[in-house]
Write an enzyme that holds these catalytic residues in place. Structure first.
Site, mmCIF file in Angstrom:
data_model
loop_
_atom_site.group_PDB
_atom_site.id
_atom_site.type_symbol
_atom_site.label_atom_id
_atom_site.label_comp_id
_atom_site.label_asym_id
_atom_site.label_seq_id
_atom_site.Cartn_x
_atom_site.Cartn_y
_atom_site.Cartn_z
ATOM 1 N N ASN A 155 -0.284 11.507 0.480
ATOM 2 C CA ASN A 155 0.437 10.282 0.108
ATOM 3 C C ASN A 155 1.013 10.423 -1.292
ATOM 4 O O ASN A 155 0.482 11.185 -2.091
ATOM 5 C CB ASN A 155 -0.537 9.099 0.103
ATOM 6 C CG ASN A 155 -1.088 8.805 1.478
ATOM 7 O OD1 ASN A 155 -0.382 8.875 2.461
ATOM 8 N ND2 ASN A 155 -2.374 8.484 1.526
ATOM 9 N N LYS A 208 -6.105 -1.724 -2.072
ATOM 10 C CA LYS A 208 -7.209 -1.455 -1.137
ATOM 11 C C LYS A 208 -7.925 -2.744 -0.785
ATOM 12 O O LYS A 208 -8.271 -2.992 0.363
ATOM 13 C CB LYS A 208 -8.214 -0.487 -1.780
ATOM 14 C CG LYS A 208 -7.672 0.906 -1.977
ATOM 15 C CD LYS A 208 -7.901 1.756 -0.754
ATOM 16 C CE LYS A 208 -7.168 3.070 -0.889
ATOM 17 N NZ LYS A 208 -7.403 3.996 0.196
ATOM 18 N N TYR A 243 0.880 -1.170 0.000
ATOM 19 C CA TYR A 243 0.000 0.000 0.000
ATOM 20 C C TYR A 243 0.918 1.220 0.000
ATOM 21 O O TYR A 243 2.083 1.116 -0.387
ATOM 22 C CB TYR A 243 -0.869 -0.140 1.267
ATOM 23 C CG TYR A 243 -2.015 0.822 1.431
ATOM 24 C CD1 TYR A 243 -2.991 0.987 0.454
ATOM 25 C CD2 TYR A 243 -2.146 1.555 2.611
ATOM 26 C CE1 TYR A 243 -4.053 1.868 0.650
ATOM 27 C CE2 TYR A 243 -3.214 2.428 2.806
ATOM 28 C CZ TYR A 243 -4.155 2.576 1.822
ATOM 29 O OH TYR A 243 -5.197 3.453 2.021
ATOM 30 N N ARG A 272 -6.304 10.429 -10.425
ATOM 31 C CA ARG A 272 -5.615 11.104 -9.310
ATOM 32 C C ARG A 272 -5.101 10.026 -8.350
ATOM 33 O O ARG A 272 -5.648 9.793 -7.293
ATOM 34 C CB ARG A 272 -6.576 12.067 -8.611
ATOM 35 C CG ARG A 272 -5.892 13.130 -7.798
ATOM 36 C CD ARG A 272 -6.322 13.097 -6.349
ATOM 37 N NE ARG A 272 -5.819 11.922 -5.682
ATOM 38 C CZ ARG A 272 -6.424 11.260 -4.701
ATOM 39 N NH1 ARG A 272 -7.569 11.623 -4.274
ATOM 40 N NH2 ARG A 272 -5.880 10.200 -4.119
ATOM 41 N N GLU A 326 -12.398 5.201 -5.969
ATOM 42 C CA GLU A 326 -11.044 5.376 -5.454
ATOM 43 C C GLU A 326 -10.192 6.170 -6.434
ATOM 44 O O GLU A 326 -10.094 5.810 -7.618
ATOM 45 C CB GLU A 326 -10.450 3.974 -5.263
ATOM 46 C CG GLU A 326 -9.220 3.932 -4.424
ATOM 47 C CD GLU A 326 -9.445 4.392 -2.995
ATOM 48 O OE1 GLU A 326 -10.393 3.906 -2.345
ATOM 49 O OE2 GLU A 326 -8.682 5.251 -2.541
ATOM 50 N N ASP A 327 -9.613 7.234 -5.949
ATOM 51 C CA ASP A 327 -8.634 8.014 -6.716
ATOM 52 C C ASP A 327 -9.150 8.500 -8.075
ATOM 53 O O ASP A 327 -8.434 8.450 -9.092
ATOM 54 C CB ASP A 327 -7.313 7.232 -6.850
ATOM 55 C CG ASP A 327 -6.542 7.211 -5.527
ATOM 56 O OD1 ASP A 327 -7.092 7.707 -4.520
ATOM 57 O OD2 ASP A 327 -5.408 6.712 -5.492
ATOM 58 N N ASP A 344 -14.062 6.731 -1.053
ATOM 59 C CA ASP A 344 -13.160 6.601 0.080
ATOM 60 C C ASP A 344 -12.346 7.867 0.312
ATOM 61 O O ASP A 344 -12.064 8.229 1.451
ATOM 62 C CB ASP A 344 -12.230 5.405 -0.196
ATOM 63 C CG ASP A 344 -11.384 5.073 0.991
ATOM 64 O OD1 ASP A 344 -11.922 5.119 2.115
ATOM 65 O OD2 ASP A 344 -10.192 4.771 0.803
ATOM 66 N N ASP A 345 -11.960 8.544 -0.757
ATOM 67 C CA ASP A 345 -11.130 9.746 -0.591
ATOM 68 C C ASP A 345 -11.919 10.855 0.089
ATOM 69 O O ASP A 345 -11.366 11.631 0.861
ATOM 70 C CB ASP A 345 -10.621 10.225 -1.958
ATOM 71 C CG ASP A 345 -9.797 9.145 -2.621
ATOM 72 O OD1 ASP A 345 -8.785 8.751 -2.052
ATOM 73 O OD2 ASP A 345 -10.208 8.650 -3.691
#
Ligand code: NAD
Length: 552
Positions: A411, A177, A106, A159, A248-249, A271-272
């Site tokens: 991150n 994830k 991760y 992203r 996600e992203d 999630d973000d």
């Protein structure tokens, strides 16, 4: 449970999965740990070296191999190969050595892996849906070998962490994830489906790279994008009606819109936006036990006003309102600073998602000046702007606060707003610090500090497990609120004494189980499920958790 469609009533599982086929099935393979009896019964004799190993001995071999690798990227490649070969052993290693392994599968290592995905590519994992699959998404989803999918994590790669547009190379993120769903909350690997929706990339370097694995075209936008995503949702909810969909992203031009569009129609969350909010709120609840400033009196200055920042802002406003503040008073506690400076009403360049947090104030373009003006008790970095919590910024914050809260959540590590060492050094060891990617313990003037990881990995596995455990049909902001409370309540005095505002990662399964109970409890109370509440909910949740130990 057999989940492979090829096994029919006429063929038993053992007839089908035997010999080489069994050794090549990562779900059932035990490698050198197949017993003498199994080797005879399953046609394995001679296909394995004669010595039978225990799972513990296999783990020693894995750890030994990991140590021999000279870079973390090589360790990532080795671990992914193990996952492709023997999932039970892989998850046992991850579960038992989470502190050491999580940074490899991760953030931060997954960031390095995504950057070079086409170059380190060995075997495909998950599903690659692309713009070319328009009109046949259902067919493509039917190629996935497992039917009882409960969690889909999907990205379009625009992203990836704080690294920007990595196109189809972003696949490392849904895989990572979902690995954490299994490792941290015991969701069975066959119930997890990683998906990349490849709509192209605007990353020139990738488009010019002959080894890039994705479509060689610019990103789809507008109606074409929306139609493709909509077709995916239809196909996924038809084929896997009990699955949660986790966004996600995605870049914020799509993330906020997709969440708004689908969250009330299907079981979907981002999630973000929501997971990050929950872990940050939990961190603030814990921090008040150190700073002795009550949560409702905190003043928060955010660096970054994207999915993470604005998501956190909304949840904090709800949490402050639940403590009696008015909407306006709660919003005045959350100031935002983006790449163009302080977010204030007079700015005419604000995207829609930022406007609810525009303050009545003059515009400032220096973050340090914003600290002087607003006098925050906490600064929260969600900008992907490495090093922006500079020495002067941290010193300024420490001048105002006895125990300044510094969350550098970006991150991977290379994008962190500051390192743990700098946070402690420039605040005279007084910072209450958390970071998105892990930092090693810091020794400052003879005192050892163990920085906590403010990462949504503390939240989404438990939330997902809770939703599965009770069969909830929607995922609400309140679920992330109760998850934050549950997480904060599990932080012990000894965690705090080390400067850590999150529980130790080694307890993550217990933590996730309790978060799952809180989420399921809320779902029962709010009629988000029609299933009957089991008498012992915690026991029910624990029963669902996959234990990566070979059964004999
Ligand atoms: P985003 O692209 O939606 O938003 C980024 C925001 O940062 C934008 O508002 C942008 O204007 C601002 N920004 C960029 N450069 C800046 C600068 N130099 N100064 C001030 N503001 C600047 O991204 P996001 O989804 O909000 O994620 C941001 C970061 O947070 C990423 O690095 C991501 O990895 C991290 N993140 C961490 C977690 C976690 O669990 N710790 C979860 C989600 C996101």
């Amino acid at each position: 449970m057999v989940s492979n469609d090829k096994v029919t009533l006429e063929t038993s599982v053992e007839d089908y999965y035997r010999g080489v086929k069994l050794l090549h099935d990562p779900i059932r393979n035990k490698g050198t740990a197949f017993s003498e009896e199994e080797r005879d019964r399953l046609g394995l004799r001679g296909l394995l070296p004669p010595k039978v190993f225990t799972q513990e001995e296999q783990i020693i071999r894995v750890l030994d191999n990991l140590q021999r690798k000279s870079t973390d990227l090589e360790r990532y490649i080795y671990l992914m190969a193990l996952q492709d070969r023997n999932e039970t052993l892989f998850y046992r290693v991850v579960k038992d050595h989470l502190n050491e392994i999580m940074p490899l599968i991760y953030t931060p290592t997954v960031g390095k892996a995504c950057r070079q995905y086409g170059h380190i590519f060995r075997r495909p994992r998950g599903l690659f849906l692309s713009a070319r699959d328009k009109g046949r998404m259902g067919q493509v989803l039917a190629n996935w070998p497992h039917r009882d999918v409960r969690i889909i994590v999907i990205t379009d790669g625009e992203r990836i962490l704080g690294l920007g547009d990595l196109g189809a190379n972003g696949m490392g993120i849904p895989i990572g994830k979902l690995t954490l769903y299994t490792a941290c909350a015991g969701i069975h690997p066959t119930q997890c489906l990683p998906i990349t929706l490849d709509v192209g990339t605007n990353n020139r370097q990738l488009l010019n790279d002959p080894l890039y694995i994705g479509l060689g075209q610019e990103r789809l936008r507008g109606r074409e994008y929306d139609e493709l995503f909509d077709e995916f949702v239809d196909a996924a909810t038809t084929r896997f009606p009990r699955a949660i969909i986790q966004l996600e992203d995605f870049a914020n031009c799509n993330a906020f819109r997709l969440l708004r569009e689908y969250r009330n129609r299907i079981c979907l969350f981002d999630d973000d936006i929501q997971g990050t909010a929950s872990v940050t709120l939990a961190g603030l609840y814990s921090a008040q036990r150190i700073t002795k400033i009550e949560f409702k009196n905190q003043r928060l200055l955010f660096l970054g006003a994207g999915e993470a920042g604005i998501g956190i802002g909304h949840l904090i406003v709800s949490a402050l309102k639940s403590e009696g503040l008015s909407d306006q008073a709660a919003r005045q506690r959350c100031w935002f600073f983006d790449s163009r400076g302080l977010i204030v009403k007079q700015r005419d360049d604000l995207e829609e998602h930022k406007r609810p947090f525009a303050q009545e104030s003059e515009h400032l373009s220096s973050f340090k000046e914003a600290i002087e003006r607003f006098r925050p008790t906490a600064i929260i970095g969600v900008s992907g702007a490495a090093g922006s919590f500079s020495e002067p910024v941290l010193r300024q914050l420490a001048e105002i606060n006895q125990r300044p809260i510094v969350f550098a959540l970006s991150n991977p590590t290379s994008k962190s707003e500051c390192s743990a060492a700098d946070a402690y050094r420039y605040t005279g060891g007084r910072a209450v610090f958390a970071s998105g990617s892990p930092f090693d313990p810091v020794d400052y003037e003879g005192r050892a500090f163990v920085p906590g990881q403010g990462n949504n990995a503390y939240i989404f596995p438990g939330v997902g497990l809770g939703v599965i455990a009770c069969g909830a049909t929607r995922i609400t902001d309140e679920m992330f609120f109760v998850a934050a409370k549950s997480l904060a309540s599990q932080v012990t005095e000894s965690d705090l004494a080390l400067g850590r505002i999150y529980p130790a990662l080694s307890n993550i399964r217990e933590v996730s189980a309790k978060i799952a109970v809180a989420v399921a409890e809320l779902a029962y109370e709010s009629a988000l499920t029609t299933e009957k509440r089991p008498e012992d909910l915690l026991e029910h949740v624990k029963q669902l958790m996959f234990d990566p130990t070979y059964d004999n």
